[in-house]
Design a protein around this motif. Structure first.
Motif, PDB file in Angstrom:
ATOM      1  N   GLY A  28      33.419  11.979 -80.565  1.00 12.33           N
ATOM      2  CA  GLY A  28      33.784  13.093 -79.698  1.00 12.33           C
ATOM      3  C   GLY A  28      35.102  13.680 -80.133  1.00 12.33           C
ATOM      4  O   GLY A  28      36.032  12.952 -80.481  1.00 12.33           O
ATOM      5  N   TYR A  29      35.186  15.011 -80.145  1.00 13.91           N
ATOM      6  CA  TYR A  29      36.483  15.635 -80.380  1.00 13.91           C
ATOM      7  C   TYR A  29      37.416  15.247 -79.242  1.00 13.91           C
ATOM      8  O   TYR A  29      37.007  15.261 -78.068  1.00 13.91           O
ATOM      9  CB  TYR A  29      36.339  17.157 -80.451  1.00 13.91           C
ATOM     10  N   TRP A  32      37.061  15.417 -75.154  1.00 14.09           N
ATOM     11  CA  TRP A  32      35.726  15.420 -74.553  1.00 14.09           C
ATOM     12  C   TRP A  32      35.762  14.799 -73.157  1.00 14.09           C
ATOM     13  O   TRP A  32      35.040  15.217 -72.267  1.00 14.09           O
ATOM     14  CB  TRP A  32      34.731  14.637 -75.446  1.00 14.09           C
ATOM     15  N   TYR A  33      36.650  13.831 -72.961  1.00 17.00           N
ATOM     16  CA  TYR A  33      36.720  13.107 -71.688  1.00 17.00           C
ATOM     17  C   TYR A  33      37.126  14.019 -70.538  1.00 17.00           C
ATOM     18  O   TYR A  33      36.862  13.727 -69.381  1.00 17.00           O
ATOM     19  CB  TYR A  33      37.664  11.894 -71.793  1.00 17.00           C
ATOM     20  N   ASP A  35      35.771  16.684 -69.924  1.00 15.76           N
ATOM     21  CA  ASP A  35      34.545  17.373 -69.513  1.00 15.76           C
ATOM     22  C   ASP A  35      33.503  16.390 -68.979  1.00 15.76           C
ATOM     23  O   ASP A  35      32.350  16.749 -68.800  1.00 15.76           O
ATOM     24  CB  ASP A  35      33.994  18.138 -70.738  1.00 15.76           C
ATOM     25  N   ASP A  36      33.909  15.154 -68.694  1.00 15.90           N
ATOM     26  CA  ASP A  36      32.865  14.164 -68.394  1.00 15.90           C
ATOM     27  C   ASP A  36      32.299  14.269 -66.974  1.00 15.90           C
ATOM     28  O   ASP A  36      31.343  13.584 -66.644  1.00 15.90           O
ATOM     29  CB  ASP A  36      33.272  12.738 -68.777  1.00 15.90           C
ATOM     30  N   SER A  73      38.851   9.279 -81.375  1.00 21.44           N
ATOM     31  CA  SER A  73      37.689  10.174 -81.420  1.00 21.44           C
ATOM     32  C   SER A  73      36.455   9.562 -80.753  1.00 21.44           C
ATOM     33  O   SER A  73      35.329   9.881 -81.130  1.00 21.44           O
ATOM     34  CB  SER A  73      37.376  10.535 -82.871  1.00 21.44           C
ATOM     35  N   TRP A 271      26.896  13.022 -79.869  1.00 23.65           N
ATOM     36  CA  TRP A 271      28.195  13.640 -79.611  1.00 23.65           C
ATOM     37  C   TRP A 271      28.605  13.348 -78.179  1.00 23.65           C
ATOM     38  O   TRP A 271      27.800  13.494 -77.251  1.00 23.65           O
ATOM     39  CB  TRP A 271      28.110  15.144 -79.797  1.00 23.65           C
ATOM     40  N   GLY A 273      30.513  14.372 -74.763  1.00 21.44           N
ATOM     41  CA  GLY A 273      30.658  15.689 -74.149  1.00 21.44           C
ATOM     42  C   GLY A 273      29.303  16.363 -74.017  1.00 21.44           C
ATOM     43  O   GLY A 273      28.264  15.710 -74.065  1.00 21.44           O
ATOM     44  N   ARG A 274      29.307  17.679 -73.878  1.00 26.59           N
ATOM     45  CA  ARG A 274      28.052  18.413 -73.687  1.00 26.59           C
ATOM     46  C   ARG A 274      27.205  18.331 -74.958  1.00 26.59           C
ATOM     47  O   ARG A 274      27.744  18.404 -76.063  1.00 26.59           O
ATOM     48  CB  ARG A 274      28.328  19.880 -73.345  1.00 26.59           C
TER      49      ARG A 274
END
Ligand SMILES: [Zn+2]
Length: 325
Positions: A28-29, A32-33, A35-36, A73, A271, A273-274
């Motif tokens: 994950g970039y 990302w967390y 957006d969880d 990451s 990936w 995130g979304r």
């Protein structure tokens, strides 16, 4: 005698077999967390998809899988351990920090503003502890050190990380694998690592296929390090094209470098995130970890590359990188 730390414990380099040197199960970039709430992590589904991937790779004779995800990451070593236990695939996880643009540099950049802290020493301590004692409380030890640089320059933050990696590799014998951006800074990375004490035979400069310039490739190889075309399948001509990569690989083999080249995909099973997997598969249908076996190796053989040279690239060179030979 060098040992390779897998997520299930040490093995001999001779036990590695056919090895993919740079892939990811989850990645994950950084961020990302955040957006969880929208995109929570479904661990059970990820394990199932990962096991399907490992089963497919086993049909091509793959025995070992290096998960190159650095600490910032989305690295998840208990998940890697579960996938390795259930699949029988040897999985090697990383300790490391990604480059400044795409990683999470804020923490160590903040610490480096405080003069009494020696950040190179702190990062080295983190890498060494994750290699020799384990990651957190998992008991899983890292088997490679992953570092990276940005486009056309090595930032002050990245230089600190490279120096720490070199010192940690020198101390532990664990190899360093790198991210380079758009086919730049490969020779400079090797120079920083080697000048800080890393053994060239334990360095793999990555993402060589970001450049189609054989002079760039040979400048790296002349430093005595390994060079990885490890984004095969990320086929976005003209900047990054598999056909130019194949030409470069064939050319370098013709120049006598079969004993210094590695191949991998930098693929990502899931990936964080979304979801983006379906869209990326539409854009780049060959970006999956079977691509080398289905498409690249047959093309190399069609151009006259021998079975022995393929075995050297897929099996012997990874063994020698871990053994430091
Ligand atoms: Zn990667």
């Amino acid at each position: 005698m060098a040992k390779v730390n897998t997520v299930l414990g040490p093995i001999s380099p001779d036990q590695l077999g056919i090895t993919l040197m740079h892939e990811h199960i989850v990645y994950g970039y950084a961020g990302w967390y955040a957006d969880d709430t929208i995109a929570p992590f479904d661990r059970e589904a990820v394990v199932k998809t990962s096991l399907d991937t490992m089963e497919e790779l086993k049909t091509y004779g793959v025995k070992s899988f290096v998960d190159a995800t650095p600490n910032d990451s989305g690295r998840d070593v208990t998940l890697l351990k579960e996938v390795s236990e259930k699949s029988g695939m040897s999985i090697i996880c990383a300790t490391g920090l990604y480059n400044e643009a795409e990683g999470a540099p804020a923490y160590f950049k903040f610490r480096s503003t405080i003069p009494v802290f020696d950040v190179v020493n702190e990062i080295q301590e983190m890498f060494v502890k994750e290699i020799t004692q384990g990651i957190g409380t998992t008991g899983v030890k890292a088997g490679v050190i992953k570092v990276g640089t940005g486009h056309g320059c090595i930032s002050a933050y990245e230089e600190r990380v490279l120096k720490a990696a070199a010192r940690a590799s020198k101390e532990t014998g664990v190899p360093i694998i790198t991210h380079t951006e758009a086919g730049t800074m490969g020779p400079e990375q090797a120079d920083v690592l080697i000048s800080e004490g890393a053994d060239p035979k334990r360095i793999m400069i990555g993402h060589a296929g970001g450049s189609a310039d054989l002079k760039y490739h040979t400048a790296i190889l002349e430093r005595g390090v390994y060079l990885a075309f490890d984004r095969l399948g990320i086929d976005m001509p003209p900047a990054m094209s598999d056909s130019m990569r194949k030409g470069c690989i064939i050319g370098l083999i013709a120049l006598g470098y079969a004993n210094s080249i590695m191949l991998s995909h930098d693929s990502i099973v899931r990936w964080l995130g979304r979801p983006v997997e379906q869209l990326l598969t539409l854009m780049m249908p060959n970006w999956h970890p079977r691509h080398i076996f289905k498409n690249i190796i047959p093309a190399l053989k069609g151009a006259g590359v021998s079975n022995e040279q393929v075995k050297m690239i897929m099996e012997e060179n990874p063994r020698r990188l871990f053994a430091g030979e």
